[in-house]
Design a protein around this motif. Structure first.
Motif, PDB file in Angstrom:
ATOM      1  N   ARG A 135       0.836  -1.222   0.000  1.00  0.00           N
ATOM      2  CA  ARG A 135       0.000   0.000   0.000  1.00  0.00           C
ATOM      3  C   ARG A 135       0.867   1.268   0.000  1.00  0.00           C
ATOM      4  NH1 ARG A 135      -2.304   1.070   5.554  1.00  0.00           N
ATOM      5  NH2 ARG A 135      -0.111   1.616   5.746  1.00  0.00           N
ATOM      6  N   HIS A 192      -5.148  -4.930  -6.028  1.00  0.00           N
ATOM      7  CA  HIS A 192      -5.826  -3.747  -5.464  1.00  0.00           C
ATOM      8  C   HIS A 192      -4.980  -2.487  -5.653  1.00  0.00           C
ATOM      9  CE1 HIS A 192      -8.739  -1.818  -2.824  1.00  0.00           C
ATOM     10  NE2 HIS A 192      -7.715  -1.182  -2.265  1.00  0.00           N
ATOM     11  N   TYR A 193      -3.671  -2.615  -5.447  1.00  0.00           N
ATOM     12  CA  TYR A 193      -2.792  -1.433  -5.505  1.00  0.00           C
ATOM     13  C   TYR A 193      -2.030  -1.323  -6.831  1.00  0.00           C
ATOM     14  CZ  TYR A 193      -3.899  -0.662  -0.635  1.00  0.00           C
ATOM     15  OH  TYR A 193      -4.587  -0.414   0.529  1.00  0.00           O
TER      16      TYR A 193
END
Ligand code: MRU
Length: 345
Positions: free
Chosen positions: A221, A256-257
């Motif tokens: 993240r 997701h990232y």
């Protein structure tokens, strides 16, 4: 291809009539050899993870078939039974059944001559090293200078017949002078990352940081990871990948990232007979791997345990599969079918 400096240790080494295995249960604290002189010794070594990692298991099993051919003394039924026992020592890594079948076929074609097994097992070992070097050269293309690479479990020389797959790519980038850093997941419950990958990275002189598995999410993240590269135990015809437990979670976080997520494996790890990841048999191991660490109890007595050794990552989460034939990308079903035809399998 750059000039490679290869390791000074071997996961497996056939010397005369003895298969010498570097006992991976004891690393990094002790470096001891586990000697196999029978097919049953090889079965036990695979089951107990003296030798582990898909290609290394396959390499060891090849010599297991050699022992089986000698033990059978021309008895086809006995030979087949010993081979089946070897092939089922661990269920998930397809390299095991692939290697047993390849060496078994050579023995049958020779009229049960053990020397045919020995030659075929030697060929598996030398071809595995060559495939790993080649895929590392391809994999190097996806690593930028100064990159931080995260890996999971151990997919190095210890997990193969030599050099390594995911760790092979990482070592190749390091030896190309790319000045990379590696984050290694400790890889609960068997700690292959802490015990084996960290040991290999230190010996290779690669800057490395060991992290608890749960640290990976926040590192990804926070933009601290350029890409994830890890191995595979079985890849299906549509590109789903079974690998060490925790791989799937990493793939979801990467997706997701938007962080590239690669699996590196020789084509011997592809099982073209299975299409969907759900059909891969997943090994469940003893509950003591979760309740105990190095023989010391860490969980409340009597608690229920679920301990799958692997999980499956769907192809949608994978940026590329790095093989000795190049990097396979979407559409995986089409591109893997082309590869199957090229390989004649
Ligand atoms: O249970 P293990 O240690 O045999 O699991 C090993 C892995 O999951 C590796 O990532 C895989 O076999 C690839 S090794 C080149």
């Amino acid at each position: 291809m750059i000039d490679i400096v290869i390791e000074d240790f071997k996961a497996l080494d056939m010397q005369q009539e003895r298969l010498l295995l570097l006992d991976q249960r004891l690393l990094p604290v002790r470096q001891e050899t586990f000697v196999c002189t029978s097919s049953e010794d090889v079965c036990c070594a695979i089951r107990d993870m003296v030798v582990r990692g898909a290609p290394a298991i396959g390499g060891a099993a090849g010599y297991g078939v050699y022992f089986a051919a000698k033990e059978a003394e021309g008895d086809r039924n006995k030979f087949d039974a010993l081979c089946s026992r070897l092939a089922s020592a661990r269920p998930t890594a397809v390299n095991l059944s692939w290697a047993v079948e390849r060496v078994r076929t050579a023995v049958l074609e020779s009229g049960l001559d053990p020397l045919a097994a020995r030659r075929e097992a030697d060929a598996i070992v030398s071809q595995d090293i060559a495939m790993n070097l080649k895929l590392s050269e391809y994999g190097n293309e996806v690593i930028r200078p100064g990159a931080s690479v995260l890996t999971h479990c151990n997919a190095g020389a210890l997990a193969t017949c030599g050099w390594g797959t995911a760790l092979g790519v990482i070592k190749y980038a390091h030896q190309s002078g790319k000045n990379i850093r590696v984050y290694a997941d400790e890889t609960r419950p068997r700690l292959q990352g802490a015990r084996l990958t960290a040991w290999e990275l230190a010996r290779a002189g690669i800057p490395a940081t060991l992290i608890a598995d749960s640290t990976a999410a926040s590192l990804i993240r926070d933009g601290k990871i350029d890409c994830v590269i890890l191995g595979a135990d079985r890849i299906t015809a549509q590109g789903d990948v079974a690998n060490k437990l925790g791989t799937f979670a990493l793939s979801v976080i990467c997706r997701h990232y938007g962080v590239p997520f690669y699996s590196a494996a020789p084509t011997s790890t592809i099982d073209f007979s299975i299409r969907k990841g759900e059909d891969i048999p997943i090994e469940e191991r003893d509950s003591s791997e979760i309740t105990h660490i190095e023989g010391v109890q860490v969980a409340a007595s009597g608690v229920g345990v679920y301990n799958p050794a692997f999980d499956v990552t769907p192809h949608q989460n994978i940026t590329g599969i790095i093989t000795e034939c190049g990097i396979i990308r979407e559409p995986y079903d089409v591109n893997l079918e082309k590869l199957r035809l090229e390989l004649g399998r």
